[in-house]
Scaffold this motif. Structure first.
Motif, PDB file in Angstrom:
ATOM      1  N   GLY A 116     -58.537 -56.423 -61.237  1.00  0.00           N
ATOM      2  CA  GLY A 116     -58.344 -55.438 -62.286  1.00  0.00           C
ATOM      3  C   GLY A 116     -59.584 -54.568 -62.378  1.00  0.00           C
ATOM      4  O   GLY A 116     -60.644 -54.909 -61.838  1.00  0.00           O
ATOM      5  N   SER A 117     -59.454 -53.438 -63.068  1.00  0.00           N
ATOM      6  CA  SER A 117     -60.609 -52.552 -63.194  1.00  0.00           C
ATOM      7  C   SER A 117     -60.586 -51.827 -64.529  1.00  0.00           C
ATOM      8  O   SER A 117     -59.537 -51.631 -65.139  1.00  0.00           O
ATOM      9  N   LEU A 118     -61.767 -51.468 -64.973  1.00  0.00           N
ATOM     10  CA  LEU A 118     -61.951 -50.655 -66.175  1.00  0.00           C
ATOM     11  C   LEU A 118     -62.611 -49.360 -65.766  1.00  0.00           C
ATOM     12  O   LEU A 118     -63.581 -49.359 -65.001  1.00  0.00           O
ATOM     13  N   ILE A 119     -62.079 -48.246 -66.254  1.00  0.00           N
ATOM     14  CA  ILE A 119     -62.693 -46.935 -66.032  1.00  0.00           C
ATOM     15  C   ILE A 119     -63.104 -46.379 -67.386  1.00  0.00           C
ATOM     16  O   ILE A 119     -62.265 -46.170 -68.267  1.00  0.00           O
ATOM     17  N   SER A 120     -64.395 -46.188 -67.571  1.00  0.00           N
ATOM     18  CA  SER A 120     -64.916 -45.585 -68.802  1.00  0.00           C
ATOM     19  C   SER A 120     -65.953 -44.561 -68.378  1.00  0.00           C
ATOM     20  O   SER A 120     -67.077 -44.895 -68.033  1.00  0.00           O
TER      21      SER A 120
END
Length: 554
Positions: free
Chosen positions: A403-407
């Motif tokens: 999974g990944s988070l983009i901020s």
């Protein structure tokens, strides 16, 4: 040794001074330090070679002269943030701490007093953190039985046909071929170590930024340093909300919503999930729904509950639909006006298919593609927006756990998550597999196209079956499932009967998910996964017809 394939060359700055996995440098302090010219001059290493300019850290600004700024440990022991509240001991100065003090411990857990707990289990006391939340034991036991007794036409013909878990088996052959080749041809000696970063790898972040820039149409380029990865979106969400909000604070989200949020956010973060019951049908996806969010916010605020964030799941799970741009703008406007974090879960972004019975379906729009300030003519703090995406659904690989988070505008969040991201670091084989596919533009385009075509066909087959048996199916155009109204077909409208029907089907060898599991306020609806092997799908549908006495209608 030659540089590993698919790993971008790092810049000239020494690794000890580089932001972790390309994360942004620390926000420069606004203290009136004048002890160093390094805030205006490029750094040089002891050899005198010129290096790229990098914002000075607290250590370099002279706030901790006893530590050597050239050591890796200095990156972990200091944080300078201009917006921190002033330290009472130093007038006007920032508080040098990473996080606020934790809340005081709860005196007793939901399991009762220590005497009560001893009746349940032996041994010393367990933490209230672990025992004071929802008891997931029965749910875990149920799913363990389900997974251990899955239907197989040869080895277990009396097993349970699973049509309630969002898994995509339509690309199994392609996945096995692509993934086994990727692992064979691209794993390197570096992948047998901790790699080039404790926060994932530079390779996967570079590959993911390319995916987002090509398929999510971002208003601003997504860079590798905007991304942090973890072992699936569940782990990313757990870490994200553990970092965003404090225990006991609340999140608003439209119901029905993905039941896994309860596990992902409450289990460890101990936050509150507050469903907003939106109207059924088309109105559930209109911008007017945000008025209901406003009412709910006012209601819970009066009860003393602090709301800190909103989740929008787009495409929506369990309804399987994409949101129009106008509604996403309404979400952004609401969060800006109420000063809330906005988390967009976009895990089904590339699983949008054609539904000829739903010509008004809108294409997928990522929150990253929206320029709120330009489109609404209002200020918007981009640091409040965070997007979550993973490999499980669009790439048919729930088991690989990526999974990944983009901020893109909140470096403090990414650095705070980096402190604990080793707890969710993805495995090198999974990293190699997905990176290889993402870097192969031809194979990637073909995979996405083929998957969409098969989703279209499987959806049409399953939707047609239910409609031929007199069951209403809600409009959908994304995801691995459809939303069906068995209550109307069978003549019931209460939650008790909904659960009995669910249990009858499970006892008869087929699993579909009831609407109450998704906090839906209208009984009788179920989520049915159609992206299962066709033979299994047919057996499951036949069992549903037999167990519920559904007759084919003309």
């Amino acid at each position: 040794m030659a540089a590993p394939r698919n790993v971008p060359a790092h810049d000239e700055t020494r690794y000890s001074l580089q932001p972790p996995c390309g994360l942004p440098s620390l926000i420069p302090s606004t203290t009136s330090s004048t002890s160093s010219d390094s805030s205006t001059q490029p750094r040089t290493d002891p050899s005198g070679a010129s290096k790229k300019y990098r914002e000075p850290t607290l250590v370099e600004l002279g706030t901790s002269p006893q530590e050597d700024s050239n050591t890796l440990i200095s990156c972990f022991t200091h944080l300078s943030v201009s917006s921190l509240p002033p330290d009472s001991r130093k007038k006007g100065g920032p508080v040098i701490q990473r996080f606020p003090k934790p809340p005081p411990p709860v005196p007793s857990s939901a399991l009762g007093s220590r005497e009560d707990q001893r009746r349940i289990y032996l041994g010393p006391k367990l933490s209230d953190r672990a025992t004071g939340g929802p008891d997931a034991g029965p749910l875990i036991e149920r799913f363990s039985c389900l997974f251990q007794d899955q239907y197989d036409c040869t080895s277990n013909p009396r097993g349970i046909v699973s049509m309630g878990v969002a898994e995509n088996f339509l690309m199994q052959k392609e996945c096995l071929e692509l993934f086994s080749t990727a692992l064979k041809d691209n794993i390197t000696p570096l992948d047998l170590s901790y790699g080039d970063s404790l926060w994932g790898s530079r390779r996967i972040n570079r590959a993911l930024s390319g995916l987002y820039n090509e398929y999510f149409n971002p208003a601003e380029e997504v860079k590798p340093e905007h991304i942090i990865t973890g072992v699936g979106c569940s782990a990313v969400l757990d870490q994200l909300f553990y970092t965003l909000i404090d225990e006991g604070e609340a999140i608003l989200l439209a119901a029905p919503y993905y039941t896994g949020f309860d596990r992902d956010l409450i289990g460890r973060g101990r936050v509150r999930l507050i469903p907003v019951q939106v109207p059924a049908g088309e109105e559930a996806f209109g911008p007017e729904c945000l008025r209901l969010f406003e009412r709910k916010l006012e209601e819970v605020t009066k009860e003393g509950i602090t709301v800190r964030a909103v989740i929008v799941c787009n495409p929506q799970n369990p309804l399987g639909r994409t949101y129009p741009r106008s509604t996403l703008l309404a979400y952004a406007k609401f969060c800006e006006e109420k000063d809330l974090h906005l988390v967009s879960d976009e895990i089904y972004a590339l699983s949008v298919y054609e539904n000829k019975d739903f010509p008004d379906a809108v294409p997928f729009t990522s929150m990253m593609s929206i320029d709120v300030e330009k489109e609404l003519g209002m200020a918007f703090d981009k640091a409040r927006l965070h997007v979550v995406y993973g490999m499980s659904k669009d790439f048919c690989a729930n088991g690989l756990r990526i999974g990944s988070l983009i901020s893109q505008h909140n470096p403090l969040l990414l650095r705070a998550m980096a402190n604990t991201s080793m707890l969710m670091k993805i495995s090198s084989p999974a990293d190699v597999i997905w990176s290889t596919l993402l870097f192969d533009k031809v194979a990637l385009k073909s995979f996405i196209k083929t998957n969409r075509e098969r989703l279209t066909e499987a959806h049409g087959f399953t939707r047609g079956w239910f409609e031929k048996h007199g069951v209403k199916v809600a409009n959908s155009n994304a995801g691995n499932f459809i939303w069906v109204n068995l209550g109307e077909a069978l003549g019931f409208s209460d939650a008790s009967t909904e659960k009995k029907v669910f249990q009858r089907l499970l006892d008869g060898g087929v699993y579909i998910a009831p609407g109450t599991a998704y906090h839906y306020h209208i009984p009788g609806w179920y989520r049915v996964t159609f992206s299962v092997p066709r033979d299994n799908l047919i057996v499951g549908l036949e069992r549903i017809a037999s167990l519920l006495n559904l007759q084919t209608i003309s």
